[in-house]
Motif scaffolding. Structure first.
Motif, PDB file in Angstrom:
ATOM      1  N   ALA A 422       0.825  -1.210   0.000  1.00 54.46           N
ATOM      2  CA  ALA A 422       0.000   0.000   0.000  1.00 54.46           C
ATOM      3  C   ALA A 422       0.862   1.264   0.000  1.00 54.46           C
ATOM      4  O   ALA A 422       0.505   2.267  -0.631  1.00 54.46           O
ATOM      5  CB  ALA A 422      -0.945  -0.003   1.197  1.00 54.46           C
ATOM      6  N   THR A 423       1.981   1.227   0.718  1.00 59.21           N
ATOM      7  CA  THR A 423       2.846   2.417   0.740  1.00 59.21           C
ATOM      8  C   THR A 423       3.484   2.684  -0.617  1.00 59.21           C
ATOM      9  O   THR A 423       3.787   3.832  -0.948  1.00 59.21           O
ATOM     10  CB  THR A 423       3.958   2.242   1.793  1.00 59.21           C
ATOM     11  N   SER A 424       3.693   1.642  -1.400  1.00 57.72           N
ATOM     12  CA  SER A 424       4.305   1.839  -2.720  1.00 57.72           C
ATOM     13  C   SER A 424       3.357   2.516  -3.694  1.00 57.72           C
ATOM     14  O   SER A 424       3.783   2.983  -4.752  1.00 57.72           O
ATOM     15  CB  SER A 424       4.760   0.494  -3.297  1.00 57.72           C
ATOM     16  N   LEU A 425       2.074   2.603  -3.351  1.00 56.05           N
ATOM     17  CA  LEU A 425       1.084   3.234  -4.230  1.00 56.05           C
ATOM     18  C   LEU A 425       0.917   4.718  -3.952  1.00 56.05           C
ATOM     19  O   LEU A 425       0.107   5.376  -4.611  1.00 56.05           O
ATOM     20  CB  LEU A 425      -0.273   2.532  -4.078  1.00 56.05           C
ATOM     21  N   LEU A 426       1.660   5.242  -2.971  1.00 53.67           N
ATOM     22  CA  LEU A 426       1.541   6.657  -2.655  1.00 53.67           C
ATOM     23  C   LEU A 426       1.970   7.497  -3.856  1.00 53.67           C
ATOM     24  O   LEU A 426       3.011   7.253  -4.468  1.00 53.67           O
ATOM     25  CB  LEU A 426       2.405   7.012  -1.451  1.00 53.67           C
ATOM     26  N   SER A 427       1.159   8.503  -4.160  1.00 49.95           N
ATOM     27  CA  SER A 427       1.445   9.354  -5.315  1.00 49.95           C
ATOM     28  C   SER A 427       2.026  10.701  -4.924  1.00 49.95           C
ATOM     29  O   SER A 427       2.394  11.486  -5.786  1.00 49.95           O
ATOM     30  CB  SER A 427       0.171   9.573  -6.141  1.00 49.95           C
ATOM     31  N   SER A 428       2.071  10.980  -3.616  1.00 53.07           N
ATOM     32  CA  SER A 428       2.578  12.267  -3.174  1.00 53.07           C
ATOM     33  C   SER A 428       3.687  12.042  -2.165  1.00 53.07           C
ATOM     34  O   SER A 428       3.845  10.954  -1.607  1.00 53.07           O
ATOM     35  CB  SER A 428       1.456  13.103  -2.540  1.00 53.07           C
TER      36      SER A 428
END
Length: 560
Positions: A422-428
């Protein structure tokens, strides 16, 4: 025939210079006079013999209660176990009085239950460290001649220059451009982990402080109102923490100390109330203790104050569904209540795990939604919830443990993998944030699989998992350090040492049946970890120097 010589006469016989028969709890002279018989040699205090007898009676009654309610506890073995622990630095194998009768614990099982009182650096008082701190795990690696709990040696003490720089004094506010840079450093390094300050509101207050020409700062430091005191306290503390995070020189470290002293001039109006604003100020003190290597603030005491404030203010409880058409001030206050609570919660879990302390508040008592406009902090809060579950299942001293812990551990590992995905999907967020999130994941994996009171030994599979995770932490720290993005703190020093020790212990397990690439690169990984600790020690982290000495000693033994 000569009478038996009495070497410890009671206090009354000594003063009257008469012969004392040394009877206990009262000598014949005191019994005849009807006076209390005092022992002058017991810890340099005068204790009545009757008082000692009453204590013995209480102990016998408590033992009777334990024998009645807890028949599995072997009270007869407690005294012998205590004598064996006191007589040696290492704990020999013996039957544990806390285990069910018939269960004999090995050296490894006993060491993973160790709770120690140790000195973390040369200038601090001893502190209690529990199993999740890694101290008991580190004792598994220690050679017989290496004492992990001894105080720092004279040669390992901080340099005289570091001590001299501790003589700080109050200073005026720096130029606005410098204050803006330090404030930005604070929000870059701290806010994404502990988002307890509202950045737009703080920057607005900072401009107002510099635009206020009606009253000099020297005048406002006396008898100021609580609002003004809070504003100046927060401004100076943000500057102090910001200067600590960018501190690479002695002059910048001194500036951080001076700003801290300046902030404490406003402590009377900023620290001694129970309010949301005061809790934010306490969090600033905790951040200073985390990120400043020369801070003398007790981080655990600050953690205690913060959790107490959260409970007093009801920050851990949900205030209910949000009403429509609320003014902006009310919406912001509700948001800050949540952000302050989750900042305190994460700090409690991080510090509690590093020191092996109990939880400040149980998850069952918290129902406030986990929400923040900063996505990184949301993920760190979720990770703290998973770590809480680990502490309750694996690092508890009392037994029996919950059943089917193997399945629970596999399920928790899957939760950690999902969290990392889930953390790898952060866009900011900045690129360095992702490295810091990743370096938060691997210590959690090590906490799950390294030796603990419930699983005192590593299997070959768990040894490989711990080895891979520890090497990953060391590699990430090495990259961050070389690129100038390393975030130095009390927790990063702890994480570096614990990763190094986990790597060494896993290598001892893996090398028995496996000569893999990990084993061949072990000397280089040891060198990298040692270099990271050495840099931390050079930057003023006193316990990093002691950690470096311990790690190098165990590393040499492991390689041999």
């Amino acid at each position: 025939r000569r009478n038996r010589k009495v070497f410890a006469a009671c206090q009354r016989c000594r003063y009257r210079k008469i012969r004392c028969d040394g009877s206990f709890p009262s000598c014949a002279n005191c019994q005849k006079a009807g006076e209390p018989c005092l022992d002058p040699h017991r810890e340099k205090r005068f204790l009545e013999g009757d008082y000692v007898v009453s204590l013995e009676q209480k102990v016998r009654s408590l033992e009777a209660i334990i024998a009645n309610r807890c028949p599995d506890i072997d009270l007869a073995a407690i005294a012998s176990v205590r004598q064996q622990v006191d007589s040696s630095n290492s704990v020999p194998p013996t039957t544990s009085p806390w285990a069910p009768s018939g269960h004999v614990q090995s050296d490894t099982e006993l060491l993973t239950h160790v709770i120690a009182l140790v000195s973390l650096n040369g200038s601090s008082e001893p502190k209690y460290l529990g199993p999740s701190s890694g101290f008991s795990f580190a004792k598994l690696l220690a050679s017989p001649g290496l004492r992990l709990d001894q105080r720092i040696r004279d040669g390992d003490k901080p340099d005289a220059g570091a001590r001299a720089s501790a003589e700080y004094h109050a200073v005026p506010l720096p130029p606005f451009h410098e204050a803006a840079i330090l404030a930005e450093a604070f929000f870059d390094e701290v806010q994404w982990q502990y988002p307890f300050l509202h950045k737009p509101s703080f920057l607005s207050s900072l401009r107002e402080v510099y635009n206020d020409k009606g009253q000099s700062q020297a005048e406002s430091s006396y008898a100021v109102g609580s609002d003004v005191a809070n504003v100046y306290f927060q401004v100076f503390m943000v500057l102090a923490v910001g200067a600590s995070t960018v501190s690479k020189t002695l002059s910048m470290a001194k500036d951080a100390g001076n700003y801290y002293v300046s902030a404490m001039q406003y402590s009377d109006g900023a620290l001694y109330n129970v309010s949301l604003l005061t809790t934010q100020n306490h969090l600033l003190l905790a951040m200073h203790a985390l990120f400043n290597p020369r801070s003398d603030t007790n981080i655990w005491f600050m953690n205690y104050l913060l959790m107490a404030s959260c409970i007093d203010l009801g920050l851990h409880r949900d205030v209910g569904p949000r009403q429509d058409n609320l003014p902006k001030e009310a919406i912001l206050k509700e948001e800050m209540r949540r952000r302050v609570f989750w900042s305190c919660y994460c700090l409690d879990r991080n510090v509690g795990t590093a020191l092996g302390r109990s939880l400040g508040i149980r998850n069952e008592a918290c129902d406030v939604p986990n929400w923040s406009p900063i996505s990184c902090s949301i993920h760190l809060s979720r990770l703290a919830i998973i770590i809480t579950d680990m502490k309750l299942h694996l690092y508890r001293i009392s037994i029996p443990w919950p059943s089917d812990l193997h399945s629970w551990r596999d399920s928790t590992y899957r939760d950690l993998i999902e969290w990392k995905a889930a953390t790898s999907l952060l866009s900011s967020g900045k690129a360095s944030f992702f490295a810091h999130l990743e370096v938060s994941y691997y210590p959690a994996v090590m906490l799950l699989y390294r030796p603990s009171p419930r699983f005192p030994k590593l299997s070959m599979d768990t040894a490989h998992i711990c080895s891979d995770s520890s090497i990953k932490v060391i590699e990430i720290f090495d990259s961050l350090q070389r690129l100038g993005k390393m975030q130095y703190s009390v927790l990063s020093v702890h994480s570096t040492l614990l990763s190094g020790l986990t790597m060494l212990y896993s290598a001892q397990i893996c090398c028995k049946n496996d000569a893999s690439e990990e084993m061949r690169r072990l000397p280089n990984d040891i060198k990298i970890c040692s270099s990271i600790l050495s840099t931390m020690a050079e930057l003023g982290w006193a316990h990093a120097k002691r950690s470096l000495s311990v790690f190098n000693t165990i590393g040499r033994v492991t390689v041999r």
